[in-house]
Design a protein around this motif. Structure first.
Motif, PDB file in Angstrom:
ATOM      1  N   GLY A 337      29.573   1.393 -57.527  1.00 15.83           N
ATOM      2  CA  GLY A 337      28.933   2.506 -58.226  1.00 15.83           C
ATOM      3  C   GLY A 337      29.932   3.538 -58.701  1.00 15.83           C
ATOM      4  N   LEU A 338      30.899   3.884 -57.849  1.00 16.40           N
ATOM      5  CA  LEU A 338      31.919   4.858 -58.248  1.00 16.40           C
ATOM      6  C   LEU A 338      32.740   4.338 -59.422  1.00 16.40           C
ATOM      7  CD1 LEU A 338      33.188   6.115 -54.766  1.00 16.40           C
ATOM      8  CD2 LEU A 338      31.766   7.350 -56.403  1.00 16.40           C
ATOM      9  N   ILE A 341      30.528   4.458 -62.610  1.00 14.70           N
ATOM     10  CA  ILE A 341      30.350   5.847 -63.061  1.00 14.70           C
ATOM     11  C   ILE A 341      31.620   6.345 -63.754  1.00 14.70           C
ATOM     12  CG2 ILE A 341      30.086   8.228 -62.252  1.00 14.70           C
ATOM     13  CD1 ILE A 341      28.204   7.126 -60.090  1.00 14.70           C
ATOM     14  N   GLY A 342      32.769   6.054 -63.148  1.00 17.38           N
ATOM     15  CA  GLY A 342      34.026   6.473 -63.767  1.00 17.38           C
ATOM     16  C   GLY A 342      34.242   5.834 -65.119  1.00 17.38           C
ATOM     17  N   LEU A 344      31.928   4.781 -67.219  1.00 15.31           N
ATOM     18  CA  LEU A 344      30.944   5.218 -68.208  1.00 15.31           C
ATOM     19  C   LEU A 344      31.107   6.674 -68.624  1.00 15.31           C
ATOM     20  CD1 LEU A 344      27.705   3.495 -66.839  1.00 15.31           C
ATOM     21  CD2 LEU A 344      29.079   2.814 -68.819  1.00 15.31           C
ATOM     22  N   PHE A 345      31.529   7.528 -67.691  1.00 12.09           N
ATOM     23  CA  PHE A 345      31.474   8.959 -67.970  1.00 12.09           C
ATOM     24  C   PHE A 345      32.841   9.650 -68.016  1.00 12.09           C
ATOM     25  CE2 PHE A 345      27.418   7.856 -65.922  1.00 12.09           C
ATOM     26  CZ  PHE A 345      26.544   8.262 -66.925  1.00 12.09           C
ATOM     27  N   ARG A 351      39.581   5.620 -67.352  1.00 11.07           N
ATOM     28  CA  ARG A 351      39.115   4.236 -67.444  1.00 11.07           C
ATOM     29  C   ARG A 351      40.275   3.259 -67.293  1.00 11.07           C
ATOM     30  NH1 ARG A 351      35.419   6.321 -71.469  1.00 11.07           N
ATOM     31  NH2 ARG A 351      36.741   5.629 -73.200  1.00 11.07           N
TER      32      ARG A 351
END
Length: 667
Positions: A337-338, A341-342, A344-345, A351
Motif C-alpha cells: 500500500g505504501l 500510494i507513493g 500514484l501521488f 517514483r
C-alpha cells in the motif's frame, strides 16, 4: 614464432603483479585464515601515496586534517618508497585491528562483506583525496630500456626486472616460512589455532604481523609496477586480484613456488592471447584474457580436487538464524500500500526511488534463497541478472517473442546458468565457493556483457529492450515525457510481491526445510536421506531465476542493458546491501531494498547525505563494515532481536509479578 615470444615475455610484468598480489593473499591467509578481497585496494593506496610523495606532497586520508602536507619538491625514490611502505604497514595493521580481528570468529560471509566494505572505503578515499590524480603516470623506477633478444625482437626491461624481483621475494618468503620461528609458528597456527594457543603463541599477534607483512610486500611490488600502468582507482582492485586468487589457489594458499610460477604464467599467457586474437579468426575476441583465471581457479578447486584449506579455529559463529515465515494481511498490505500510494501521488523523483527499491528487493530475495536458506555463497548474482537482461533483449528484438513470455524465458535461461555456475557448490562451500563464483561472474561479464555481438554498439547505450505491453496497454517507463509512469511502478510492485510470496512459500515448504537442513549440517542431512547435490542445484537454480527476474525488471525500466549494470562490482554491492538489510528473511530483503543506493532511504536522506559532500560513499562503506562486525543478522535481524528482547523482558516481569503476588497467599 618470434612475435609470440615477444608477447610472452611482454606479459612478464603483468604476471609479476599477479604473483605479487598472490603473495599478499597467501601471507594473510596463513596468518589469519582470511581471504582478503580488499587486498588489491590496499596495494592501490600505497601506490598513490608513493606517487604523491614523488610530486612533493603527502595526502592525509582522515577528515579534519589538512588535504596535503607539502614538501619542497620531489622527496626522491628512497624516501618516497620508505614512507609509502610505512603507510602500507600502518594500513595493514589498522585493517586487521579494526575490521578482521573483530570478525575472527565470524562466518566467511561476514568477512566477504567486510572486504567489500573495505574496497568501497579505499576506492572512495582514492577518488576523494586524489581527485586530481585518478589517472596518472608514475615516473620510471626500474630500467626501461629495450633489450634485444634476437634480430628485431626487443622488449622493455622493466617487466623482466619486476619478474626477477618477484621471484626473489618469493624465495625469501619461502625461507621465512620454512626456516624461521615466525614462519613455523604461523604455519602451525594455520593448521591448528587451538594448539598454537596452548603452546603460548598469540593468534592475534600472528594475524596482525601477517596483515602488515602482506600489505608491505604487495605494496612494494605494486609501487615498482606502477610506472608500467596508468594508475587509477580500479587498477589493482579486481583486474589483477582475481588472477592472483587463481595463483594463490594453485599454491594451496601456502606454497610460494607454485604461486609465483602460476602468477607469471597467467600474465604471460594473457599477453599471448592478445596476439592470438589478431592472428586467429576463431579465437574469442572478448573475454579470453579474463576467462583464463577462471579456468585456472576451476582446475585448482574442482578438477584437481584442491580446495582452500580450512584454518583450525578456536570457535566460529554460525550463519544468521532463519526466522519462521509468517505471511499476514498486514505484512502484505502495509508495504504494498505504501509503495502504491507513493507511485500514484508522489513526484517523478519519488517514483524513481520507489522503483529502484522494488527492483533491489527482488534481487535481495535471490540472496535470501541462496545464502539465507541454502547456506551457499555467490558473488555472481548480477551476472545471472545480466544474462536474463541480455537474453530478454535478444528474444524481444531479434526473435519477436512477446511479453510476458520473453521475460519468463529469459529468467529460465538465467536459472540454467545458475545451475552451471553452481556446479562447483557440489564440492565447495564458504569462501571456496565465493572465489569460484567471483571468477565466474567476471568471465561471464567479459565474454558476454562486453561483446558487441550481444550488447550492440556501446554508443547506443547497450542492447535495447522494448516496452512491456499487454495487448494495447503500454507499461513502458517513458511516455512522451521523461516522467516515471505510475502504472509501470505498480507493475514492478506486483512482480516483487509475487517473488516475495514465492520465497515465503519456499521457506514453509518441504524444499525449504531440506535447504535449511543442508545449510545446518550436510552430513546429518545426507544421513536423513536428503540428496545434497539436488538441493544445492535447486538453491542455485531458484536464486538465479529470481535474480533473472530482477534483471528483466531493470531492463524494462531503462529500456536497455549494458555491462555497467551487471559487472562484478555490482554483484559485490548487491551482496553487501542484501547482507546489510538481512539475508535470511523476506523482511530483510524489503529492508535491503529500502537502504539500497538511490532507493527510498537514499532519496529520503539525500539532503542529509549531500551535507557530507563527496564523503557519502566512504560513509556507506564504513557503515557496511560496522554492520558486518556488530550485527551479522542485518538491520531486519536487529529489529527482530530487539522485539524479542522486549517480549522476553515483559514475560519475565509478568512472571516475577505473579510470583510476588502468589508468595503472600501461600503463607
Amino acid at each position: 614464432m618470434s612475435d609470440y615470444a615477444f608477447y610472452l615475455l611482454l606479459g612478464s610484468g603483468a604476471g609479476a603483479i599477479i604473483a605479487g598480489l598472490a603473495f599478499g593473499l597467501v601471507i594473510t591467509f596463513q596468518g589469519s585464515g582470511v581471504v582478503n578481497l580488499s587486498h588489491g585496494a590496499m596495494a592501490m593506496w600505497a601506490t598513490y601515496v608513493y606517487a604523491e610523495l614523488r610530486e612533493g606532497a603527502y595526502v592525509f586520508p582522515i577528515p579534519g586534517l589538512p588535504d596535503r602536507y607539502h614538501f619542497n619538491g620531489d622527496v626522491g625514490f628512497r624516501w618516497a618508497m620508505i614512507l609509502a611502505l610505512l603507510t602500507a604497514a600502518a594500513l595493514g595493521l589498522l585493517v586487521y585491528l579494526l575490521v578482521f580481528k573483530p570478525l575472527a570468529k565470524a562466518p566467511s560471509l561476514a568477512k566477504v562483506v567486510a572486504s567489500v566494505g573495505l574496497v568501497v572505503v579505499l576506492t572512495s578515499l582514492v577518488e576523494r583525496r586524489f581527485a586530481d590524480k585518478t589517472n596518472i603516470r608514475v615516473s620510471k623506477i626500474l630500467p626501461r630500456e629495450s633489450y634485444t633478444l634476437t634480430g628485431d625482437l626487443t622488449i622493455p626491461r622493466d617487466g623482466l626486472w619486476l619478474a626477477a624481483i618477484v621471484a626473489l621475494i618469493g624465495a625469501l618468503l619461502w625461507v621465512l616460512y620454512k626456516y624461521t620461528r615466525f614462519g613455523l609458528v604461523t604455519r602451525a597456527a594455520a593448521e591448528n589455532e587451538k594448539g598454537a594457543v596452548l603452546l603460548g603463541y598469540s593468534p592475534n599477534l600472528l594475524a596482525g604481523v601477517s596483515f602488515v607483512l602482506a600489505s608491505v610486500v604487495s605494496g612494494f611490488i605494486a609501487i615498482l609496477a606502477s610506472p608500467m600502468l596508468q594508475l587509477g582507482s580500479q587498477v589493482f582492485t579486481f583486474g589483477f586480484l582475481i588472477p592472483a586468487l587463481g595463483a594463490a589457489l594453485i599454491g594451496k594458499f601456502r606454497n610460494f613456488g607454485p604461486t609465483v610460477a602460476t602468477g607469471l604464467g597467467i600474465g604471460m599467457v594473457q599477453s599471448v592471447f592478445t596476439k592470438l586474437q589478431v592472428d586467429l579468426s576463431w579465437f574469442p575476441e572478448y573475454g579470453a584474457r579474463e576467462g583464463l583465471p577462471f579456468l585456472v581457479i576451476i582446475v585448482a578447486m574442482v578438477l584437481l580436487g584442491e580446495r582452500l584449506p580450512e584454518r583450525g579455529a578456536v570457535d566460529r559463529w554460525r550463519l544468521p538464524a532463519v526466522p519462521a515465515s509468517k505471511v499476514t494481511p498486514i505484512s502484505v498490505i502495509v508495504p504494498v500500500g505504501l509503495a502504491v500510494i507513493g507511485l500514484l501521488f508522489f513526484g517523478p523523483l519519488w517514483r524513481g526511488a520507489i522503483m529502484t527499491t522494488v527492483i533491489a528487493v527482488v534481487l535481495a530475495l535471490s540472496f535470501v534463497v541462496l545464502t539465507g536458506f541454502g547456506g551457499q555463497t555467490s558473488l555472481a548474482q548480477m551476472a545471472f541478472a545480466g544474462i536474463a537482461g541480455f537474453t530478454l533483449s535478444k528474444m524481444a528484438i531479434a526473435w519477436g517473442i512477446p511479453f510476458p513470455i520473453a521475460p519468463l524465458l529469459a529468467a529460465l535461461v538465467a536459472a540454467v546458468s545458475g545451475v552451471i555456475i553452481g556446479l562447483p557448490a557440489l564440492r565447495l562451500r564458504g569462501t571456496n565457493l565465493a572465489i569460484v563464483t567471483l571468477a565466474g561472474g567476471v568471465a561471464v561479464s567479459e565474454f558476454i556483457f562486453k561483446n558487441p555481438k550481444y550488447v550492440g554498439d556501446a554508443s547506443t547505450g547497450g542492447a535495447k529492450v522494448p516496452s512491456p505491453k499487454l495487448g494495447d496497454w503500454d507499461l513502458a517507463l517513458v511516455l512522451g515525457t521523461k516522467s516515471s509512469r505510475p502504472i509501470f511502478g505498480i507493475f514492478l510492485v506486483v512482480i516483487a510481491l509475487a517473488m516475495a510470496l514465492m520465497v515465503s512459500s519456499v521457506r514453509r515448504s518441504g524444499m525449504g526445510r531440506r535447504m535449511l537442513a543442508v545449510r545446518s549440517n550436510e552430513r546429518a542431512a545426507s544421513a536423513a536421506g536428503i540428496n545434497i547435490a539436488r538441493v544445492k542445484l535447486q538453491v542455485f537454480m531458484l536464486s538465479a531465476f529470481i535474480a533473472g527476474i530482477a534483471g528483466c525488471m531493470t531492463a524494462y525500466r531503462f529500456g536497455a542493458v549494458s555491462d555497467v549494470s551487471f559487472g562484478v562490482v555490482a554483484s559485490l554491492t548487491a551482496l553487501a546491501v542484501a547482507y546489510l538489510g538481512g539475508i535470511t528473511s523476506v523482511s530483510g530483503a524489503v529492508t535491503s531494498g529500502i537502504v539500497a543506493a538511490s532507493g527510498v532511504a537514499f532519496f529520503t536522506t539525500s539532503e542529509v547525505i549531500s551535507a557530507f559532500g563527496t564523503w557519502e560513499v566512504f560513509i556507506g562503506g564504513v557503515l557496511l563494515i560496522l554492520t558486518a562486525i556488530l550485527n551479522p543478522e542485518g538491520i531486519a535481524g536487529a529489529i527482530r532481536g530487539s522485539i524479542a528482547d522486549v517480549k522476553i523482558k515483559k514475560l519475565a516481569k509478568a512472571e516475577a509479578e505473579t510470583l510476588a503476588t502468589a508468595a503472600p497467599a501461600a503463607q
